[in-house]
Design an enzyme around this catalytic site. Structure first.
Site, PDB file in Angstrom:
ATOM      1  N   ASP A 170     -12.062   5.316  11.115  1.00 14.98           N
ATOM      2  CA  ASP A 170     -11.596   6.587  11.433  1.00 14.98           C
ATOM      3  C   ASP A 170     -12.882   6.805  12.346  1.00 14.98           C
ATOM      4  O   ASP A 170     -12.467   8.323  13.543  1.00 14.98           O
ATOM      5  CB  ASP A 170     -11.465   7.193  10.094  1.00 14.98           C
ATOM      6  CG  ASP A 170     -12.989   7.564   9.589  1.00 14.98           C
ATOM      7  OD1 ASP A 170     -14.314   7.514   9.889  1.00 14.98           O
ATOM      8  OD2 ASP A 170     -12.939   8.020   8.502  1.00 14.98           O
TER       9      ASP A 170
ATOM     10  N   GLU B 274     -14.723  -3.482  12.171  1.00 16.31           N
ATOM     11  CA  GLU B 274     -14.048  -3.032  11.459  1.00 16.31           C
ATOM     12  C   GLU B 274     -12.996  -4.263  11.301  1.00 16.31           C
ATOM     13  O   GLU B 274     -12.482  -4.670  12.348  1.00 16.31           O
ATOM     14  CB  GLU B 274     -13.604  -2.041  11.938  1.00 16.31           C
ATOM     15  CG  GLU B 274     -11.772  -1.370  11.800  1.00 16.31           C
ATOM     16  CD  GLU B 274     -12.346  -1.388  10.367  1.00 16.31           C
ATOM     17  OE1 GLU B 274     -11.283  -1.565   9.242  1.00 16.31           O
ATOM     18  OE2 GLU B 274     -12.455  -0.700  10.005  1.00 16.31           O
TER      19      GLU B 274
ATOM     20  N   ASP C  38     -20.296   2.082   5.656  1.00 17.53           N
ATOM     21  CA  ASP C  38     -19.278   2.543   4.976  1.00 17.53           C
ATOM     22  C   ASP C  38     -18.017   2.142   4.823  1.00 17.53           C
ATOM     23  O   ASP C  38     -17.398   2.186   5.486  1.00 17.53           O
ATOM     24  CB  ASP C  38     -18.838   3.555   6.665  1.00 17.53           C
ATOM     25  CG  ASP C  38     -18.010   4.757   6.616  1.00 17.53           C
ATOM     26  OD1 ASP C  38     -17.483   5.160   5.467  1.00 17.53           O
ATOM     27  OD2 ASP C  38     -17.353   4.933   7.496  1.00 17.53           O
ATOM     28  N   SER C  39     -17.542   1.830   4.174  1.00 15.90           N
ATOM     29  CA  SER C  39     -16.659   1.435   3.148  1.00 15.90           C
ATOM     30  C   SER C  39     -15.940   1.954   2.255  1.00 15.90           C
ATOM     31  O   SER C  39     -16.795   3.380   1.446  1.00 15.90           O
ATOM     32  CB  SER C  39     -18.142   0.058   2.477  1.00 15.90           C
ATOM     33  OG  SER C  39     -18.568   0.412   0.707  1.00 15.90           O
TER      34      SER C  39
ATOM     35  N   GLN D 104       0.719  -1.044   0.731  1.00 16.93           N
ATOM     36  CA  GLN D 104       0.161  -0.070  -0.083  1.00 16.93           C
ATOM     37  C   GLN D 104       0.776   0.950   0.083  1.00 16.93           C
ATOM     38  O   GLN D 104       2.148   1.624   0.190  1.00 16.93           O
ATOM     39  CB  GLN D 104      -0.737  -0.123   1.076  1.00 16.93           C
ATOM     40  CG  GLN D 104      -0.028  -0.271   2.234  1.00 16.93           C
ATOM     41  CD  GLN D 104      -0.759   0.544   3.782  1.00 16.93           C
ATOM     42  OE1 GLN D 104      -2.210   0.411   3.893  1.00 16.93           O
ATOM     43  NE2 GLN D 104      -0.521   0.506   4.914  1.00 16.93           N
TER      44      GLN D 104
ATOM     45  N   ASP E 151     -14.964  -9.551   9.801  1.00 24.95           N
ATOM     46  CA  ASP E 151     -14.879  -9.521   8.930  1.00 24.95           C
ATOM     47  C   ASP E 151     -16.380  -8.782   9.055  1.00 24.95           C
ATOM     48  O   ASP E 151     -17.321  -9.347   9.355  1.00 24.95           O
ATOM     49  CB  ASP E 151     -14.690 -10.178   8.030  1.00 24.95           C
ATOM     50  CG  ASP E 151     -15.021  -9.832   6.683  1.00 24.95           C
ATOM     51  OD1 ASP E 151     -16.237 -10.316   6.497  1.00 24.95           O
ATOM     52  OD2 ASP E 151     -14.017  -9.608   6.002  1.00 24.95           O
TER      53      ASP E 151
ATOM     54  N   HIS F  97     -20.546  12.151   7.043  1.00 22.33           N
ATOM     55  CA  HIS F  97     -20.853  11.221   7.394  1.00 22.33           C
ATOM     56  C   HIS F  97     -22.411  11.860   8.248  1.00 22.33           C
ATOM     57  O   HIS F  97     -22.927  10.980   8.979  1.00 22.33           O
ATOM     58  CB  HIS F  97     -20.129  11.667   9.258  1.00 22.33           C
ATOM     59  CG  HIS F  97     -17.936  10.409   8.593  1.00 22.33           C
ATOM     60  ND1 HIS F  97     -17.346  11.400   8.828  1.00 22.33           N
ATOM     61  CD2 HIS F  97     -18.066   9.493   8.760  1.00 22.33           C
ATOM     62  CE1 HIS F  97     -16.325  10.813   8.475  1.00 22.33           C
ATOM     63  NE2 HIS F  97     -16.796   8.737   8.279  1.00 22.33           N
TER      64      HIS F  97
END
EC number: 2.5.1.16
Length: 282
Positions: free
Chosen positions: A86, A105, A155-156, A31, A137, A62
């Protein structure tokens, strides 16, 4: 000279953000993650050449994904957030005092990282006793859990790589299984002007499990390409047609502090231009 971050999400055009100060940069074979400060948007987090979130405009995203379904439902007691490492989504959902929030998460390191580098997003949400943080998961969780929820917020990331499973018909069916009667699922659904297939695919796949599938929209400045869409799925079509007067009463009763969403805006956000309506095909 100022260094610039050039986004690479779309091959046809790009946007640039000045990197006034780089706070973190991890570039490896797996990454390329960078967090930097920008005079307009504050702290900016980018992954693999794509803006993920900024302090300057995160509240739009949000607030719209959290408050619209909770206040449309009108009596939500339990909210499930898939993703949202986050903490911004949990922060907004927890503003509703009578709501218990479960956040799933996949990577606990993401939560720890965002606590350190983006603390304003969560604003203490991870310490709230009404938050149940589950590290596992999300797709596995909705397939196996015995818990039921009034609102599910997905929220992906975009449907690329690991995030792709959260856009499948199987995942949506599992979300339906976890909902209470009259519950609603909302999803991050991209910017249709440059990601039109996401609207069509989500409309078809959500439609396999829900009788009322629609989208609503908001403008998030650092997400390229115009208004972004949020997927909406329920078996109660009245939830997206709550009159403004009723929404005003619910907002007042909730006592929430918002910077973007209002009762009028919530009602209007479900009105779609023909460019998006034309993508909603089976």
């Amino acid at each position: 000279m100022t260094d610039w971050f050039q986004e690479t999400l779309h091959p046809e055009f790009t946007q640039g953000l000045s990197m006034d100060k780089v706070l973190y940069h991890d570039k490896s074979d797996l990454q390329d993650l960078i967090i930097f400060e920008n005079a307009r948007f504050g702290r900016v987090m980018c992954l693999d050449g794509v803006v993920q979130t900024t302090e300057g405009d995160e509240f739009v995203y949000h607030e719209m994904l959290a408050h619209v379904p909770i206040l449309a439902h009108g009596n939500a007691k339990s909210v499930l957030i898939i993703g949202g490492g986050d903490g911004g989504m949990a922060r907004e959902a927890l503003k509703h005092q009578g709501v218990q929030v479960t956040m799933v998460e996949i990577d606990g390191a993401v939560v720890d990282f965002c606590k350190e580098h983006l603390p304003n997003h969560s604003a203490g949400a991870f310490d709230n006793p009404r938050l149940n943080l589950v590290i596992t998961d999300g797709a596995k969780y909705v397939k196996e859990t015995d818990d039921r929820f009034d609102v599910i917020i997905v929220d992906s990331t975009d449907p690329i790589g690991p995030g792709a499973v959260l856009f499948t018909a199987e995942f949506y069916a599992d979300c339906k299984r976890c909902l209470t009667e009259g519950g609603v699922v909302v999803t991050q659904n991209g910017v249709p002007f440059v990601q039109p297939e996401e609207v069509t695919n989500s409309y078809r796949r959500l439609g396999e499990s829900f009788t009322d599938v629609h989208f609503y929209r908001a403008a998030v400045p650092t997400y390229q390409g115009g208004d972004m869409t949020f997927g909406w799925a329920t078996d109660d079509a009245s939830l997206r047609r709550v009159p403004v007067a009723a929404l005003e009463q619910r907002y007042a009763a909730a006592g929430i502090d918002t910077r973007y969403v209002t009762p009028d805006l919530q009602a209007a956000s479900f009105a779609l231009p023909r460019t998006i309506l034309s993508l909603m095909t089976r």
